[in-house]
Design an enzyme around this catalytic site. Structure first.
Site, short mmCIF file in Angstrom:
data_model
loop_
_atom_site.label_atom_id
_atom_site.label_comp_id
_atom_site.label_asym_id
_atom_site.label_seq_id
_atom_site.Cartn_x
_atom_site.Cartn_y
_atom_site.Cartn_z
N LEU A 85 0.79 -1.24 0.00
CA LEU A 85 0.00 0.00 0.00
C LEU A 85 0.82 1.29 0.00
O LEU A 85 0.29 2.35 -0.30
CB LEU A 85 -0.94 0.02 1.21
CG LEU A 85 -1.96 -1.12 1.25
CD1 LEU A 85 -2.83 -1.00 2.49
CD2 LEU A 85 -2.83 -1.12 0.00
N LEU A 87 3.13 4.35 -1.09
CA LEU A 87 3.47 4.99 -2.36
C LEU A 87 4.94 4.71 -2.69
O LEU A 87 5.80 4.81 -1.82
CB LEU A 87 3.24 6.51 -2.24
CG LEU A 87 3.29 7.30 -3.53
CD1 LEU A 87 2.16 6.90 -4.48
CD2 LEU A 87 3.20 8.80 -3.24
N HIS A 104 -4.69 -3.92 -9.35
CA HIS A 104 -5.70 -3.16 -8.62
C HIS A 104 -7.03 -3.91 -8.73
O HIS A 104 -7.41 -4.34 -9.83
CB HIS A 104 -5.82 -1.75 -9.22
CG HIS A 104 -6.74 -0.89 -8.43
ND1 HIS A 104 -6.35 -0.31 -7.24
CD2 HIS A 104 -8.03 -0.54 -8.62
CE1 HIS A 104 -7.38 0.38 -6.75
NE2 HIS A 104 -8.40 0.26 -7.56
N ASP A 145 -2.15 4.39 -8.73
CA ASP A 145 -3.08 3.82 -9.73
C ASP A 145 -3.19 4.59 -11.03
O ASP A 145 -4.22 4.56 -11.70
CB ASP A 145 -4.49 3.67 -9.10
CG ASP A 145 -4.48 2.81 -7.85
OD1 ASP A 145 -3.65 1.89 -7.79
OD2 ASP A 145 -5.28 3.07 -6.96
N GLU A 174 -7.94 -12.34 -10.12
CA GLU A 174 -6.53 -12.05 -9.82
C GLU A 174 -5.70 -13.32 -9.88
O GLU A 174 -4.64 -13.36 -10.51
CB GLU A 174 -6.41 -11.42 -8.42
CG GLU A 174 -7.00 -10.04 -8.35
CD GLU A 174 -6.86 -9.38 -6.99
OE1 GLU A 174 -6.86 -8.15 -6.95
OE2 GLU A 174 -6.75 -10.08 -5.97
#
Ligand code: GRF
Length: 190
Positions: A85, A87, A104, A145, A174
């Site tokens: 999660l 950045l 995502h 994203d 996924e």
């Protein structure tokens, strides 16, 4: 050998699928699992599967170059984010330009950005009355994203579905596609 590093900080179901996919592969290998949480389930799972792990803290990641240096030293070719999660800092993006993939759990550019992760995404899908959701595999740049989209696959959202149902459908996609798409992308780089 093309060497893959996976960043994961949660349950790691995708990371495990990816490790299994590349076990015995002739020229691609998951060489390292990195996590900002030493207690994350994936750390133990990776060790049980015989994959080296590295846990790091905020300082290692954003201030010192511990993580970038380790990735370079281990000759990593591709980075995969699977439930990570934080950045990604610019230094890491520059060092691995077009070599960082993320998955995502929705159809970007909808339902992306800061705070849009895990069940937050699926709840937002239900609240907004979407008729479909899915997965997006994309390159990672400096913004959450926003990198180039490489692959998407859809699933339906029925009027009787709750967020948990959507989560299950998305996770199925996924597990079905992520490892294959990683392999295809890595092949395109060689
Ligand atoms: C997945 O839903 C993925 O889309 C998101 O984080 C979740 C990770 O799940 N980026 P798991 O830890 O692989 O089970």
């Amino acid at each position: 050998m093309q060497r893959i590093a996976i960043f994961a900080s949660g349950n790691g179901s995708n990371a495990v699928k990816i490790i299994e996919h590349f076990k015995g592969h002739s020229n691609m290998d998951v060489a390292l699992i990195l996590s900002n949480k030493s207690t994350a389930a994936i750390v133990e799972k990776a060790e049980a599967l015989g994959v080296e792990t590295l846990c790091f803290n905020r300082n290692d990641f954003y201030e010192d170059e511990v993580v970038v240096e380790t990735l370079k030293q281990k000759s990593i070719d591709l980075i995969v984010l699977a439930g990570f999660l934080w950045l990604i800092p610019n230094t890491l993006i520059k060092a691995f330009e077009n070599r960082i993939l993320n998955i995502h759990p929705a159809l970007l550019p909808k339902f992306g950005g800061k705070g849009m992760y895990g069940m937050n995404v699926h709840r937002a899908i239900i609240e907004s009355g979407e008729k479909e959701s899915g997965i997006t595999i994309h390159l990672v740049n400096e913004e959450y994203d926003k990198g180039q989209i490489l692959f998407q696959e859809k699933c339906s959202v029925e009027s009787t579905d709750g967020a948990e149902d959507v989560a299950k459908k998305v996770q199925r996609l996924e597990h079905q596609h992520f490892a294959n798409q990683i392999e295809l992308y890595l092949m395109s780089l060689i």
